[in-house]
Design a protein around this motif. Structure first.
Motif, PDB file in Angstrom:
ATOM      1  N   UNK A  81       0.865  -1.184   0.000  1.00 24.37           N
ATOM      2  CA  UNK A  81       0.000   0.000   0.000  1.00 24.37           C
ATOM      3  C   UNK A  81       0.899   1.232   0.000  1.00 24.37           C
ATOM      4  N   UNK A  82       0.383   2.398  -0.362  1.00 19.34           N
ATOM      5  CA  UNK A  82       1.192   3.613  -0.233  1.00 19.34           C
ATOM      6  C   UNK A  82       1.620   3.822   1.222  1.00 19.34           C
ATOM      7  N   UNK A  83       2.783   4.415   1.401  1.00 21.60           N
ATOM      8  CA  UNK A  83       3.336   4.617   2.746  1.00 21.60           C
ATOM      9  C   UNK A  83       2.369   5.383   3.648  1.00 21.60           C
ATOM     10  N   UNK A  84       1.707   6.367   3.101  1.00 17.03           N
ATOM     11  CA  UNK A  84       0.738   7.122   3.908  1.00 17.03           C
ATOM     12  C   UNK A  84      -0.370   6.203   4.417  1.00 17.03           C
ATOM     13  N   UNK A  85      -0.792   5.244   3.607  1.00 22.24           N
ATOM     14  CA  UNK A  85      -1.831   4.299   4.021  1.00 22.24           C
ATOM     15  C   UNK A  85      -1.298   3.372   5.121  1.00 22.24           C
ATOM     16  N   UNK A  86      -0.037   2.945   4.994  1.00 20.20           N
ATOM     17  CA  UNK A  86       0.553   2.100   6.037  1.00 20.20           C
ATOM     18  C   UNK A  86       0.571   2.842   7.371  1.00 20.20           C
ATOM     19  N   UNK A  87       0.895   4.129   7.333  1.00 21.55           N
ATOM     20  CA  UNK A  87       0.879   4.917   8.567  1.00 21.55           C
ATOM     21  C   UNK A  87      -0.528   4.969   9.162  1.00 21.55           C
ATOM     22  N   UNK A  88      -1.538   5.101   8.335  1.00 17.14           N
ATOM     23  CA  UNK A  88      -2.925   5.104   8.816  1.00 17.14           C
ATOM     24  C   UNK A  88      -3.283   3.756   9.441  1.00 17.14           C
ATOM     25  N   UNK A  89      -2.914   2.672   8.760  1.00 20.17           N
ATOM     26  CA  UNK A  89      -3.219   1.329   9.254  1.00 20.17           C
ATOM     27  C   UNK A  89      -2.505   1.033  10.570  1.00 20.17           C
ATOM     28  N   UNK A  90      -1.318   1.598  10.746  1.00 18.46           N
ATOM     29  CA  UNK A  90      -0.536   1.315  11.950  1.00 18.46           C
ATOM     30  C   UNK A  90      -1.225   1.821  13.215  1.00 18.46           C
ATOM     31  N   UNK A  91      -2.129   2.766  13.079  1.00 17.60           N
ATOM     32  CA  UNK A  91      -2.862   3.274  14.246  1.00 17.60           C
ATOM     33  C   UNK A  91      -3.725   2.185  14.877  1.00 17.60           C
ATOM     34  N   UNK A  92      -4.081   1.172  14.096  1.00 20.26           N
ATOM     35  CA  UNK A  92      -4.892   0.065  14.616  1.00 20.26           C
ATOM     36  C   UNK A  92      -4.079  -1.088  15.158  1.00 20.26           C
ATOM     37  N   UNK A  93      -2.753  -0.970  15.139  1.00 23.63           N
ATOM     38  CA  UNK A  93      -1.902  -2.047  15.657  1.00 23.63           C
ATOM     39  C   UNK A  93      -2.050  -2.146  17.173  1.00 23.63           C
ATOM     40  N   UNK A  94      -1.895  -3.338  17.663  1.00 24.57           N
ATOM     41  CA  UNK A  94      -1.912  -3.530  19.122  1.00 24.57           C
ATOM     42  C   UNK A  94      -0.522  -3.338  19.711  1.00 24.57           C
ATOM     43  N   UNK A  95       0.510  -3.616  18.892  1.00 25.64           N
ATOM     44  CA  UNK A  95       1.888  -3.538  19.352  1.00 25.64           C
ATOM     45  C   UNK A  95       2.748  -2.918  18.263  1.00 25.64           C
ATOM     46  N   UNK A  96       3.665  -2.037  18.659  1.00 24.03           N
ATOM     47  CA  UNK A  96       4.667  -1.477  17.759  1.00 24.03           C
ATOM     48  C   UNK A  96       6.033  -1.884  18.299  1.00 24.03           C
ATOM     49  N   UNK A  97       6.850  -2.469  17.425  1.00 22.70           N
ATOM     50  CA  UNK A  97       8.219  -2.838  17.785  1.00 22.70           C
ATOM     51  C   UNK A  97       9.142  -1.973  16.931  1.00 22.70           C
ATOM     52  N   UNK A  98       9.808  -1.034  17.575  1.00 21.07           N
ATOM     53  CA  UNK A  98      10.707  -0.098  16.874  1.00 21.07           C
ATOM     54  C   UNK A  98      12.116  -0.669  16.888  1.00 21.07           C
ATOM     55  N   UNK A  99      12.680  -0.788  15.702  1.00 20.67           N
ATOM     56  CA  UNK A  99      14.040  -1.286  15.555  1.00 20.67           C
ATOM     57  C   UNK A  99      14.996  -0.110  15.434  1.00 20.67           C
ATOM     58  N   UNK A 100      16.269  -0.404  15.297  1.00 23.02           N
ATOM     59  CA  UNK A 100      17.258   0.639  15.058  1.00 23.02           C
ATOM     60  C   UNK A 100      17.535   0.849  13.585  1.00 23.02           C
ATOM     61  N   UNK A 101      16.752   0.201  12.728  1.00 26.17           N
ATOM     62  CA  UNK A 101      16.978   0.273  11.280  1.00 26.17           C
ATOM     63  C   UNK A 101      16.948   1.717  10.800  1.00 26.17           C
TER      64      UNK A 101
END
Length: 129
Positions: free
Chosen positions: A94-114
């Motif tokens: 999906x477009x990156x902007x859409x991925x950012x929108x979808x991420x709001x519904x995530x239950x967990x975010x795992x931030x890497x050092x990438x």
């Protein structure tokens, strides 16, 4: 004390609380993190731990029935695109902007050092039976 698998207590506990259909965003250091989801920030310094290391560790412990990434990853980060395509033959792009929108519904975010662009994926948890 655990002797193998994910040893980070915050991440291990958060994974244990996931259920069927829950979303897990695995993201690079630049991805905006929405308010709402539980966040486990593993970033230590640029590139550590890498997106690939964290994704491999998570996939060893999670049942994943689907994954979504930004279409921009194909051109901007061929290494991440190849990794994702190898793990998820049915990867939704999906477009990156859409991925950012979808991420709001995530239950967990795992931030890497990438620190390479578009190294982000939204996983959808499945069941083992």
């Amino acid at each position: 004390m655990k002797k193998h698998g994910i040893l980070n207590r915050g991440l291990s506990g958060a994974l244990a609380g996931l259920g069927h259909g829950d979303g897990v965003l695995v993201c690079d250091v630049g991805m905006p993190i929405p308010d709402g989801p539980h966040v486990v920030d593993l970033a230590f310094r640029a590139g550590v731990p890498s997106f690939a290391e964290v994704l491999e560790g998570l996939l060893a412990e999670l049942v994943v029935e689907g994954a979504t990434a930004a279409a921009e990853v194909r051109d901007a980060n061929p290494a991440a695109a190849g990794l994702l395509a190898g793990h998820f033959p049915g990867l939704a792009l999906v477009p990156h902007e859409r991925l950012k929108e979808l991420s709001a519904g995530a239950r967990l975010v795992v931030r890497t050092g990438e620190a390479r662009p578009y190294a982000n994926v939204l996983l959808r948890c499945g069941v083992f039976f």
